[in-house]
Design an enzyme around this catalytic site. Structure first.
Site, short mmCIF file in Angstrom:
data_model
loop_
_atom_site.label_atom_id
_atom_site.label_comp_id
_atom_site.label_asym_id
_atom_site.label_seq_id
_atom_site.Cartn_x
_atom_site.Cartn_y
_atom_site.Cartn_z
N PHE A 161 1.17 -1.19 0.34
CA PHE A 161 -0.34 0.15 -0.14
C PHE A 161 0.47 1.38 0.17
CE2 PHE A 161 -2.57 -3.31 2.51
CZ PHE A 161 -3.71 -3.17 1.84
N ASP A 162 0.41 2.27 -0.82
CA ASP A 162 0.59 3.61 -0.21
C ASP A 162 0.30 4.19 0.72
OD1 ASP A 162 1.90 6.16 -1.08
OD2 ASP A 162 0.29 6.65 -2.19
N GLY A 163 0.89 5.17 0.81
CA GLY A 163 0.53 6.31 2.47
C GLY A 163 -0.55 6.88 2.29
N PHE A 272 -1.37 -1.16 -4.51
CA PHE A 272 -2.38 0.02 -4.40
C PHE A 272 -1.92 1.32 -4.12
CE2 PHE A 272 -4.57 -3.75 -2.39
CZ PHE A 272 -5.52 -3.74 -3.10
N ASP A 274 -2.57 6.13 -5.04
CA ASP A 274 -3.36 7.62 -5.72
C ASP A 274 -2.81 7.93 -6.73
OD1 ASP A 274 -2.57 10.17 -3.74
OD2 ASP A 274 -1.45 8.89 -3.21
#
Length: 298
Positions: A161-163, A272, A274
């Site tokens: 995951f991105d943060g 994932f 954004d």
């Protein structure tokens, strides 16, 4: 007793995210859905090749055991019911325990996420992903051109995951966009002990944490935070996860370095992020999905 999905991790997924229907989709995009239906029906006995999210789904379903369902995967597709026959037939061919599906023949299916109480929605349609995120469901646009998952970890689900704007809110990213790196770093240092608000994928991470507690020798779960943050802004991210009582197995604070090669080494079943630039970099190495949320996605 009525059927229920209570207590299970519910993943809703489009047919193109689960299987490689790119050839068939070329016919669909020509606007003749009857020709598409006939093509799918003609190929009914031909299992569709695995798609971008196939490895993730197959491994998540491995957490289930007789009498102990922990993961439910539901097909949520713009396909028509006739084409849905091939989707279910393909799932059966690969031994995927998928029993439920909704087929809407070209209409957006996102509204059915609410009665499913889905923890994750994966689709190739950006508009459906945006609608799901607006409704509070963790969702990502699957990039069909993504490299397929590695076979190196058959007994471990790996998710990265991105943060900011994914696990966390885009609060800090807004500071960076408006005032630059220096202001961002100072903002995060000043608030190191103040947990970040949750982002759109916090509910999924919480659900995965519960699933991880049910892990067995047959299948494990490994998660990673892969972020452009660097020291000293790293501390707030770590302290936020601690405040949420969530343990991440690996954390990569890359300070703006391209994420793709680091993800190649981690070998996730899915990543994932954004920002489309990060996803395009990652998709050359690992299965990837765009989380269309936050300031980077107006």
């Amino acid at each position: 007793m009525p059927a229920t999905l209570e207590g299970q991790l519910v993943v809703a997924i489009s047919s193109r995210a689960l299987f490689d229907f790119e050839q068939e989709n070329l016919v669909f995009e020509q606007g003749d859905d009857s020709a598409y239906m006939q093509l799918q029906l003609a190929r009914l006995e031909q299992p569709a090749p695995p798609g971008v999210a196939f490895s993730l789904v197959r491994k998540l379903l491995s957490f289930n055991s007789p009498g102990q369902p922990r993961v439910e995967v539901v097909i949520l597709s713009r396909n028509d019911p006739v084409s849905g026959l091939r989707v279910f037939r393909s799932a059966q061919h690969y031994g995927l325990g998928i029993e439920r599906g909704v087929f809407t023949r070209g209409q957006s299916p996102w509204r059915y996420l609410r009665p499913l109480r889905a923890h994750l929605f994966l689709s190739t349609h950006l508009s459906d992903v945006r609608a799901a995120l607006a409704a509070g469901v963790p969702a990502a646009q699957v990039y069909p051109q993504s490299v397929r998952a590695s076979d190196a970890h058959p007994h471990e689900v790996r998710i990265a995951f991105d943060g900011d704007a994914v696990l966390f809110s885009d609060e800090a990213e807004r500071i960076y966009q408006a005032q630059g790196l220096g202001a961002f770093q100072q903002h995060e240092v000043d608030r190191a002990g103040q947990p970040l608000p949750g982002g759109p994928f916090k509910p999924l991470l919480e659900a995965l944490q519960k699933l991880q507690s049910a892990a067995s020798a047959g299948m494990q779960l490994r998660t990673a935070l892969v972020t452009a943050r660097s020291a000293p802004a790293h501390e707030r991210a770590i302290r936020t996860l601690m405040d949420w009582d969530i343990a991440i197995d690996e954390a990569m604070f890359l300070g703006g370095l391209p994420k793709g090669e680091f993800l190649r080494e981690f070998e996730p079943d899915f990543f994932f992020d954004d920002q489309t630039g990060h996803i395009e970099s990652a998709a050359r190495h690992v299965p990837s999905g765009h989380v269309a949320s936050g300031i980077a996605n107006p």
